[in-house]
Design a protein around this motif. Sequence first.
Motif, PDB file in Angstrom:
ATOM      1  N   GLU A  47     -15.135  15.900   7.122  1.00 45.10           N
ATOM      2  CA  GLU A  47     -15.862  15.893   8.392  1.00 45.10           C
ATOM      3  C   GLU A  47     -16.407  14.502   8.702  1.00 45.10           C
ATOM      4  O   GLU A  47     -16.374  14.044   9.847  1.00 45.10           O
ATOM      5  CB  GLU A  47     -17.006  16.908   8.335  1.00 45.10           C
ATOM      6  CG  GLU A  47     -17.706  17.116   9.657  1.00 45.10           C
ATOM      7  CD  GLU A  47     -18.723  18.243   9.590  1.00 45.10           C
ATOM      8  OE1 GLU A  47     -19.244  18.625  10.645  1.00 45.10           O
ATOM      9  OE2 GLU A  47     -19.005  18.744   8.473  1.00 45.10           O
ATOM     10  N   GLY A  48     -16.902  13.821   7.663  1.00 43.65           N
ATOM     11  CA  GLY A  48     -17.428  12.467   7.845  1.00 43.65           C
ATOM     12  C   GLY A  48     -16.349  11.493   8.286  1.00 43.65           C
ATOM     13  O   GLY A  48     -16.593  10.610   9.119  1.00 43.65           O
ATOM     14  N   LEU A  49     -15.141  11.651   7.740  1.00 45.45           N
ATOM     15  CA  LEU A  49     -14.029  10.784   8.133  1.00 45.45           C
ATOM     16  C   LEU A  49     -13.649  11.023   9.589  1.00 45.45           C
ATOM     17  O   LEU A  49     -13.356  10.077  10.333  1.00 45.45           O
ATOM     18  CB  LEU A  49     -12.827  11.034   7.212  1.00 45.45           C
ATOM     19  CG  LEU A  49     -11.647  10.067   7.332  1.00 45.45           C
ATOM     20  CD1 LEU A  49     -12.060   8.631   7.041  1.00 45.45           C
ATOM     21  CD2 LEU A  49     -10.511  10.494   6.384  1.00 45.45           C
ATOM     22  N   ARG A  93     -13.806   8.390  12.751  1.00 47.95           N
ATOM     23  CA  ARG A  93     -12.702   8.167  13.687  1.00 47.95           C
ATOM     24  C   ARG A  93     -13.174   8.381  15.127  1.00 47.95           C
ATOM     25  O   ARG A  93     -12.820   7.607  16.027  1.00 47.95           O
ATOM     26  CB  ARG A  93     -11.545   9.119  13.364  1.00 47.95           C
ATOM     27  CG  ARG A  93     -10.828   8.817  12.040  1.00 47.95           C
ATOM     28  CD  ARG A  93      -9.595   9.697  11.918  1.00 47.95           C
ATOM     29  NE  ARG A  93      -8.978   9.638  10.620  1.00 47.95           N
ATOM     30  CZ  ARG A  93      -8.155   8.667  10.207  1.00 47.95           C
ATOM     31  NH1 ARG A  93      -7.883   7.664  11.011  1.00 47.95           N
ATOM     32  NH2 ARG A  93      -7.624   8.700   8.995  1.00 47.95           N
ATOM     33  N   TYR A  94     -13.958   9.424  15.356  1.00 43.08           N
ATOM     34  CA  TYR A  94     -14.439   9.705  16.709  1.00 43.08           C
ATOM     35  C   TYR A  94     -15.310   8.571  17.228  1.00 43.08           C
ATOM     36  O   TYR A  94     -15.122   8.085  18.347  1.00 43.08           O
ATOM     37  CB  TYR A  94     -15.225  11.016  16.729  1.00 43.08           C
ATOM     38  CG  TYR A  94     -15.896  11.274  18.066  1.00 43.08           C
ATOM     39  CD1 TYR A  94     -15.163  11.739  19.153  1.00 43.08           C
ATOM     40  CD2 TYR A  94     -17.254  11.027  18.238  1.00 43.08           C
ATOM     41  CE1 TYR A  94     -15.762  11.954  20.385  1.00 43.08           C
ATOM     42  CE2 TYR A  94     -17.867  11.233  19.466  1.00 43.08           C
ATOM     43  CZ  TYR A  94     -17.117  11.700  20.529  1.00 43.08           C
ATOM     44  OH  TYR A  94     -17.713  11.889  21.738  1.00 43.08           O
ATOM     45  N   ARG A  95     -16.272   8.129  16.394  1.00 41.91           N
ATOM     46  CA  ARG A  95     -17.148   7.045  16.830  1.00 41.91           C
ATOM     47  C   ARG A  95     -16.363   5.765  17.082  1.00 41.91           C
ATOM     48  O   ARG A  95     -16.661   4.993  17.990  1.00 41.91           O
ATOM     49  CB  ARG A  95     -18.241   6.795  15.782  1.00 41.91           C
ATOM     50  CG  ARG A  95     -19.347   7.828  15.729  1.00 41.91           C
ATOM     51  CD  ARG A  95     -20.143   7.909  17.021  1.00 41.91           C
ATOM     52  NE  ARG A  95     -20.593   6.616  17.494  1.00 41.91           N
ATOM     53  CZ  ARG A  95     -21.721   6.001  17.080  1.00 41.91           C
ATOM     54  NH1 ARG A  95     -22.474   6.583  16.169  1.00 41.91           N
ATOM     55  NH2 ARG A  95     -22.071   4.833  17.579  1.00 41.91           N
ATOM     56  N   HIS A  96     -15.332   5.530  16.261  1.00 43.92           N
ATOM     57  CA  HIS A  96     -14.493   4.353  16.420  1.00 43.92           C
ATOM     58  C   HIS A  96     -13.753   4.411  17.758  1.00 43.92           C
ATOM     59  O   HIS A  96     -13.687   3.425  18.498  1.00 43.92           O
ATOM     60  CB  HIS A  96     -13.510   4.259  15.254  1.00 43.92           C
ATOM     61  CG  HIS A  96     -12.781   2.956  15.174  1.00 43.92           C
ATOM     62  ND1 HIS A  96     -11.629   2.786  14.447  1.00 43.92           N
ATOM     63  CD2 HIS A  96     -13.026   1.762  15.755  1.00 43.92           C
ATOM     64  CE1 HIS A  96     -11.199   1.544  14.574  1.00 43.92           C
ATOM     65  NE2 HIS A  96     -12.033   0.897  15.365  1.00 43.92           N
ATOM     66  N   LEU A 152      -7.621  11.866  15.660  1.00 46.86           N
ATOM     67  CA  LEU A 152      -8.770  12.761  15.618  1.00 46.86           C
ATOM     68  C   LEU A 152      -8.345  14.176  15.232  1.00 46.86           C
ATOM     69  O   LEU A 152      -7.219  14.606  15.486  1.00 46.86           O
ATOM     70  CB  LEU A 152      -9.476  12.791  16.970  1.00 46.86           C
ATOM     71  CG  LEU A 152     -10.078  11.473  17.458  1.00 46.86           C
ATOM     72  CD1 LEU A 152     -10.670  11.654  18.854  1.00 46.86           C
ATOM     73  CD2 LEU A 152     -11.155  10.982  16.500  1.00 46.86           C
ATOM     74  N   ASN A 153      -9.283  14.914  14.633  1.00 47.66           N
ATOM     75  CA  ASN A 153      -9.093  16.340  14.337  1.00 47.66           C
ATOM     76  C   ASN A 153      -7.870  16.603  13.471  1.00 47.66           C
ATOM     77  O   ASN A 153      -7.164  17.601  13.666  1.00 47.66           O
ATOM     78  CB  ASN A 153      -8.995  17.142  15.644  1.00 47.66           C
ATOM     79  CG  ASN A 153     -10.227  16.973  16.515  1.00 47.66           C
ATOM     80  OD1 ASN A 153     -11.357  16.999  16.019  1.00 47.66           O
ATOM     81  ND2 ASN A 153     -10.027  16.791  17.815  1.00 47.66           N
ATOM     82  N   ASN A 154      -7.609  15.690  12.541  1.00 49.07           N
ATOM     83  CA  ASN A 154      -6.534  15.892  11.579  1.00 49.07           C
ATOM     84  C   ASN A 154      -7.148  16.000  10.187  1.00 49.07           C
ATOM     85  O   ASN A 154      -7.294  14.994   9.490  1.00 49.07           O
ATOM     86  CB  ASN A 154      -5.534  14.724  11.621  1.00 49.07           C
ATOM     87  CG  ASN A 154      -4.780  14.645  12.927  1.00 49.07           C
ATOM     88  OD1 ASN A 154      -4.460  15.662  13.526  1.00 49.07           O
ATOM     89  ND2 ASN A 154      -4.497  13.439  13.383  1.00 49.07           N
ATOM     90  N   PRO A 155      -7.545  17.204   9.762  1.00 49.53           N
ATOM     91  CA  PRO A 155      -8.206  17.334   8.462  1.00 49.53           C
ATOM     92  C   PRO A 155      -7.283  16.968   7.313  1.00 49.53           C
ATOM     93  O   PRO A 155      -6.071  17.199   7.368  1.00 49.53           O
ATOM     94  CB  PRO A 155      -8.607  18.812   8.405  1.00 49.53           C
ATOM     95  CG  PRO A 155      -7.659  19.493   9.337  1.00 49.53           C
ATOM     96  CD  PRO A 155      -7.378  18.499  10.434  1.00 49.53           C
ATOM     97  N   TRP A 165     -10.607  24.152   5.121  1.00 52.63           N
ATOM     98  CA  TRP A 165     -11.039  24.556   6.464  1.00 52.63           C
ATOM     99  C   TRP A 165     -10.523  25.961   6.781  1.00 52.63           C
ATOM    100  O   TRP A 165     -11.242  26.763   7.403  1.00 52.63           O
ATOM    101  CB  TRP A 165     -10.530  23.565   7.505  1.00 52.63           C
ATOM    102  CG  TRP A 165     -11.214  22.236   7.437  1.00 52.63           C
ATOM    103  CD1 TRP A 165     -10.763  21.095   6.804  1.00 52.63           C
ATOM    104  CD2 TRP A 165     -12.492  21.878   7.987  1.00 52.63           C
ATOM    105  NE1 TRP A 165     -11.662  20.080   6.929  1.00 52.63           N
ATOM    106  CE2 TRP A 165     -12.738  20.517   7.660  1.00 52.63           C
ATOM    107  CE3 TRP A 165     -13.447  22.569   8.723  1.00 52.63           C
ATOM    108  CZ2 TRP A 165     -13.899  19.847   8.045  1.00 52.63           C
ATOM    109  CZ3 TRP A 165     -14.610  21.913   9.125  1.00 52.63           C
ATOM    110  CH2 TRP A 165     -14.827  20.556   8.779  1.00 52.63           C
ATOM    111  N   ALA A 166      -9.306  26.277   6.355  1.00 53.95           N
ATOM    112  CA  ALA A 166      -8.711  27.571   6.682  1.00 53.95           C
ATOM    113  C   ALA A 166      -9.489  28.732   6.088  1.00 53.95           C
ATOM    114  O   ALA A 166      -9.586  29.804   6.698  1.00 53.95           O
ATOM    115  CB  ALA A 166      -7.257  27.608   6.200  1.00 53.95           C
ATOM    116  N   ILE A 167     -10.067  28.534   4.895  1.00 55.78           N
ATOM    117  CA  ILE A 167     -10.748  29.662   4.239  1.00 55.78           C
ATOM    118  C   ILE A 167     -12.075  29.999   4.904  1.00 55.78           C
ATOM    119  O   ILE A 167     -12.659  31.045   4.602  1.00 55.78           O
ATOM    120  CB  ILE A 167     -10.975  29.378   2.738  1.00 55.78           C
ATOM    121  CG1 ILE A 167     -11.899  28.164   2.535  1.00 55.78           C
ATOM    122  CG2 ILE A 167      -9.635  29.174   2.023  1.00 55.78           C
ATOM    123  CD1 ILE A 167     -12.255  27.921   1.067  1.00 55.78           C
TER     124      ILE A 167
END
Length: 264
Positions: free
Chosen positions: A213-215, A219-222, A249-252, A258-260
């Motif tokens: 989530e931090g990564l 990316r979002y802030r960048h 963005l949004n590529n875990p 996340w799926a569980i």
Amino acid sequence: MDPSKSLTYTSYLKVKELLELQQPESEPEEHDEMLFIIIHQVYELWFKQILHEFDKLRVDLEAGKTWSSAKTLRRVLTILKTMVSQIDVLETMTPLEFNSFRGFLQNASGFQSVQFREMEIICGMRSPHVINVHESQPDLQQNLLDREKESTLWESFCAYLQKRGYNIKIPERANEQGLVHNPSEYNQTKLVEIMKDDPEAALLCELLVDYDEGLMEWRYRHVKMVERTIGTKRGTGGSDGSKYLRQTLNNPIFPDLWAIRAKF
């Protein structure tokens, strides 16, 4: 010992050499270029530290060391939050101030950060294009190729779970582009059981999600920083600027964790 050669704060940290590394290209020198250089040099130092921590983390995970791994992950998370907060400083520079020296950067681009690409590789990301960008610098290209041979964080974590006696499968490397591992419904079923029954392993699962989530936050802030600085213009070095960054963005990197969330 020669007193003139005794270790001091300045000599230990190589402060003199460090302060000579900020060399603006603009002529006449634009005031804000110094901030731009320092911010990005600091980022490279943080990338170096994260890679240093990742090297230890993977060894500790594969050895089954829960608390050492947790401590290292917490340190990386704190560094990541510091990196995100540095964007606030960079955003004090207006588009006009950046544009005053942008032309002097020529082909230099953050896209060329080898250390950040090393971080992505360890996280399980693959991109032949990123490797090919450094064809003119074979030593840097080799760094990336060598990293691709190392364990990813997810492989090391699965090895950790095996060390604790769980019948988790080490994921196969199935993709040459994007995330190298595909999600595994089998492993997700096991992870649900682990989250319910093993508090120590569950703690590491949550810390890995925190990092993921931090990564994404970084990316979002960048992306938003680039958009408010240059809008939709192409980035330096001919990159696609914010268009490329939005695609990341949004590529875990830990899709199974996340799926569980929907399975409890």
